[in-house]
Design an enzyme around this catalytic site. Structure first.
Site, PDB file in Angstrom:
ATOM      1  N   ASP A  63      18.834 -17.505 -53.100  1.00 28.12           N
ATOM      2  CA  ASP A  63      18.023 -16.741 -52.143  1.00 28.12           C
ATOM      3  C   ASP A  63      17.809 -17.705 -50.967  1.00 28.12           C
ATOM      4  O   ASP A  63      18.599 -18.657 -50.817  1.00 28.12           O
ATOM      5  CB  ASP A  63      16.690 -16.307 -52.787  1.00 28.12           C
ATOM      6  CG  ASP A  63      15.900 -15.305 -51.937  1.00 28.12           C
ATOM      7  OD1 ASP A  63      16.214 -14.115 -51.986  1.00 28.12           O
ATOM      8  OD2 ASP A  63      14.970 -15.710 -51.213  1.00 28.12           O
ATOM      9  N   LYS A 104      12.505 -13.290 -60.600  1.00 28.47           N
ATOM     10  CA  LYS A 104      12.638 -14.067 -59.367  1.00 28.47           C
ATOM     11  C   LYS A 104      12.011 -15.430 -59.596  1.00 28.47           C
ATOM     12  O   LYS A 104      11.168 -15.585 -60.489  1.00 28.47           O
ATOM     13  CB  LYS A 104      11.911 -13.348 -58.228  1.00 28.47           C
ATOM     14  CG  LYS A 104      12.326 -13.789 -56.846  1.00 28.47           C
ATOM     15  CD  LYS A 104      13.606 -13.118 -56.367  1.00 28.47           C
ATOM     16  CE  LYS A 104      14.128 -13.739 -55.092  1.00 28.47           C
ATOM     17  NZ  LYS A 104      15.265 -12.968 -54.538  1.00 28.47           N
TER      18      LYS A 104
HETATM   19  P1  NDP Z   1      19.382 -18.185 -46.098  1.00 26.54           P
HETATM   20  O1  NDP Z   1      18.520 -19.308 -46.482  1.00 26.54           O
HETATM   21  O2  NDP Z   1      20.845 -18.294 -46.228  1.00 26.54           O
HETATM   22  O3  NDP Z   1      19.079 -17.765 -44.572  1.00 26.54           O
HETATM   23  C1  NDP Z   1      17.817 -17.371 -44.150  1.00 26.54           C
HETATM   24  C2  NDP Z   1      17.819 -17.220 -42.643  1.00 26.54           C
HETATM   25  O4  NDP Z   1      16.567 -16.671 -42.234  1.00 26.54           O
HETATM   26  C3  NDP Z   1      17.963 -18.544 -41.922  1.00 26.54           C
HETATM   27  O5  NDP Z   1      18.642 -18.348 -40.718  1.00 26.54           O
HETATM   28  C4  NDP Z   1      16.509 -18.959 -41.680  1.00 26.54           C
HETATM   29  O6  NDP Z   1      16.337 -19.799 -40.563  1.00 26.54           O
HETATM   30  C5  NDP Z   1      15.853 -17.615 -41.428  1.00 26.54           C
HETATM   31  N1  NDP Z   1      14.455 -17.674 -41.887  1.00 26.54           N
HETATM   32  C6  NDP Z   1      14.008 -18.048 -43.113  1.00 26.54           C
HETATM   33  N2  NDP Z   1      12.676 -18.027 -43.165  1.00 26.54           N
HETATM   34  C7  NDP Z   1      12.264 -17.637 -41.964  1.00 26.54           C
HETATM   35  C8  NDP Z   1      10.995 -17.434 -41.399  1.00 26.54           C
HETATM   36  N3  NDP Z   1       9.869 -17.633 -42.105  1.00 26.54           N
HETATM   37  N4  NDP Z   1      10.953 -17.006 -40.128  1.00 26.54           N
HETATM   38  C9  NDP Z   1      12.088 -16.807 -39.411  1.00 26.54           C
HETATM   39  N5  NDP Z   1      13.327 -16.990 -39.903  1.00 26.54           N
HETATM   40  C10 NDP Z   1      13.412 -17.399 -41.138  1.00 26.54           C
HETATM   41  O7  NDP Z   1      18.819 -16.915 -46.909  1.00 26.54           O
HETATM   42  P2  NDP Z   1      19.548 -15.547 -47.246  1.00 26.54           P
HETATM   43  O8  NDP Z   1      20.398 -15.127 -46.104  1.00 26.54           O
HETATM   44  O9  NDP Z   1      20.129 -15.670 -48.589  1.00 26.54           O
HETATM   45  O10 NDP Z   1      18.289 -14.573 -47.379  1.00 26.54           O
HETATM   46  C11 NDP Z   1      17.736 -13.870 -46.266  1.00 26.54           C
HETATM   47  C12 NDP Z   1      16.899 -12.707 -46.766  1.00 26.54           C
HETATM   48  O11 NDP Z   1      17.722 -11.818 -47.534  1.00 26.54           O
HETATM   49  C13 NDP Z   1      15.731 -13.079 -47.688  1.00 26.54           C
HETATM   50  O12 NDP Z   1      14.681 -12.153 -47.487  1.00 26.54           O
HETATM   51  C14 NDP Z   1      16.316 -12.854 -49.088  1.00 26.54           C
HETATM   52  O13 NDP Z   1      15.318 -12.615 -50.040  1.00 26.54           O
HETATM   53  C15 NDP Z   1      17.156 -11.616 -48.828  1.00 26.54           C
HETATM   54  N6  NDP Z   1      18.220 -11.384 -49.795  1.00 26.54           N
HETATM   55  C16 NDP Z   1      19.190 -12.320 -50.025  1.00 26.54           C
HETATM   56  C17 NDP Z   1      20.212 -12.056 -50.923  1.00 26.54           C
HETATM   57  C18 NDP Z   1      21.357 -12.991 -51.116  1.00 26.54           C
HETATM   58  O14 NDP Z   1      22.308 -12.611 -51.805  1.00 26.54           O
HETATM   59  N7  NDP Z   1      21.354 -14.174 -50.538  1.00 26.54           N
HETATM   60  C19 NDP Z   1      20.229 -10.815 -51.707  1.00 26.54           C
HETATM   61  C20 NDP Z   1      19.216  -9.865 -51.335  1.00 26.54           C
HETATM   62  C21 NDP Z   1      18.240 -10.173 -50.435  1.00 26.54           C
HETATM   63  P3  NDP Z   1      16.642 -21.373 -40.696  1.00 26.54           P
HETATM   64  O15 NDP Z   1      18.123 -21.506 -40.628  1.00 26.54           O
HETATM   65  O16 NDP Z   1      15.947 -21.966 -39.524  1.00 26.54           O
HETATM   66  O17 NDP Z   1      16.077 -21.794 -41.992  1.00 26.54           O
END
Ligand code: NDP
Length: 457
Positions: A173, A133
């Protein structure tokens, strides 16, 4: 003794204490290790020989941890310096594999917790990928395209020394999507003077990406949940009220597939707050706001003024107070606290599906399980993203592309297999439908076998 006075296996306890003393400022990393080690106790009790082999000590120590300076010049001409990381945790069953996170909260603890979880997740996919990571405390929000490109180029200028299609394969991510992967790939290609498609996944379709990769984590989560609901009383998504935190890559495609399965998604969120639309979330609008405009979710109200918006004001996010049948945390770590778990249970939730990594605190997970709530653990339930990344790597090696249906069908099969592996391990150790422990045990058993086979490395 564990916190609750339960007697822990002595070996597990020793390793956990060692991890705590060696990494005392890394609370997320300690949390992730503690969750895994406590659930492995039945297997450790059965295999006393693991202690002589120092199997657990080897598993909790990364093979390599790289930290580096990332300077770039912003649009105002100022030099800005960030810190970059890559943890190459385990190459036991394949090249290091795991995403890059760009978010101001990124630090060594967060990168290590994510890298540790990734080893287990990747083992569950059944594909030849190790665990890694990386990321940076850089915040892409509010930056121009030019600034994002310069930052990505600087980040890759260092990272390129450490990665390669058979060495370490990063992906996206939080804060790293197709745009960032494109800039990172361009810089890698320029420095190495070679087209090495398999060095990064989550690439755009025009230069080596895979169909269905964008959808894979969210779709995969729903496939896993479908199997879990089916195995517990033959339930389905049809007519269930669903709340989904986040409005990013995972949340959007989990929402899309849940809607296809007849669910009624009534809330989504971002880091500032959540939208509650009792008529059902307008996903096309969420995509427009988040994917196209990169704007705030409260803009939803401009089109649907009858919806409600609740701002995040504490660590207990308001979305978890909305009454629903299924909760899908798809935003970030520790977003479901014990308080939030209590609200979910009081409101009659039946299942929680972890799209994000470690979205429930340890206490929240324990509370949900103690109240017979079905929990789909992140390591298993969100493994569809990395599994499809591995399929992207295969396509890059073959120089051949599968169509959307082919990739999606493979993803569905993988998620069904992962669910059955978790279920089988839980049953084997009389853990009922505790798939949290089931996932850890299934992954660990595979890794332990590989570790024994490869000698002391
Ligand atoms: P994105 O950046 O596309 O989206 C993240 C979302 O979560 C956004 O809406 C963001 O809000 C919100 N967010 C981020 N940080 C916070 C916080 N501290 N408090 C509240 N809301 C928050 O990320 P992903 O969708 O790719 O990832 C989301 C989760 O899924 C993570 O935990 C990641 O590790 C996990 N994951 C992702 C994978 C992937 O393929 N993308 C695979 C496996 C796991 P805002 O729009 O305001 O930033």
């Amino acid at each position: 003794m564990s916190k609750k006075g339960r007697v822990m296996n002595k070996y597990t306890e020793k390793v956990l204490n060692f991890v705590k003393s060696k990494n005392e400022n890394e609370k997320e990393y300690i949390q992730a290790v503690e969750e895994v080690l406590t659930s492995l106790e039945p297997v450790i009790n059965e295999h006393p020989e693991y202690e002589n082999l120092a199997l657990l000590e080897r598993m909790v120590e990364p093979e390599r941890l790289i930290s580096f300076r990332v300077p770039y010049i912003n649009d105002e001409g100022q030099v800005i310096v960030h810190r970059g990381y890559r943890v190459q945790f385990s190459s036991l069953i394949g090249p290091y594999k795991g995403g890059l996170r760009f978010h101001p909260s990124v630090n060594q603890s967060i990168i290590k917790f994510l890298g540790f979880e990734q080893i287990f997740k990747n083992a569950l996919t059944g594909l030849p990928i190790g665990g890694g990571k990386g990321g940076s405390d850089f915040d892409p929000k509010g930056k121009s395209d030019n600034e994002i490109m310069k930052f990505c180029q600087s980040f890759m200028t260092e990272l390129q020394r450490h990665i390669g299609k058979d060495i370490d394969v990063p992906a996206g991510d939080i804060g790293v999507g197709e745009r960032e992967i494109g800039y990172l790939f361009g810089q890698y290609k320029r420095i190495k003077d070679t087209y090495e498609g398999g060095v990064l996944t989550g690439k755009g379709l025009s230069y080596g990406g895979s169909l269905a990769r964008k959808e894979a984590t969210g779709f995969g989560l729903i496939y896993f949940m479908r199997e879990m609901l089916k195995a517990n009383g033959n339930q389905t998504f049809q007519g269930k009220k669903v709340i989904i935190s986040g409005a990013g890559n995972v949340a959007i495609y989990a929402c899309q597939k849940a809607l296809e399965y007849g669910a009624d998604v009534i809330a989504m969120s971002d880091s500032k707050g959540c939208i509650y639309d009792e008529k059902g979330i307008d996903l096309a609008l969420i995509k427009q706001i988040k994917e196209e405009k990169r704007a705030r979710i409260f803009e939803y109200l401009k089109v649907h003024p009858e919806a409600k918006y609740y701002e995040n004001q504490s660590e207990d996010f308001p979305i978890w107070a909305i009454k629903a049948d299924i909760a899908l945390p798809c935003a970030t770590q520790n977003e479901i606290t014990l308080n939030s778990a209590k609200k979910l249970v009081a409101n009659g939730i039946i299942a929680v599906g972890e799209g994000a990594n470690m979205p429930c605190t340890k206490e929240a997970t324990e509370y949900l399980l103690a109240n017979n709530i079905l929990v789909a653990p992140a390591k298993a339930a969100n493994a569809g993203g990395v599994a499809t990344s591995a399929i992207e790597m295969s396509q890059n090696s073959m120089r051949y592309y599968f169509n959307f249906e082919e990739v999606n069908n493979k993803l569905d099969d993988i998620m069904v297999n992962i669910f059955h592996a978790c279920q089988k391990s839980a049953l084997k150790y009389n853990l009922g439908n505790n798939y949290v422990a089931g996932a850890n045990i299934a992954a660990f058993s595979k890794l332990a076998k590989a570790m024994k086979a490869q000698g002391v490395v």
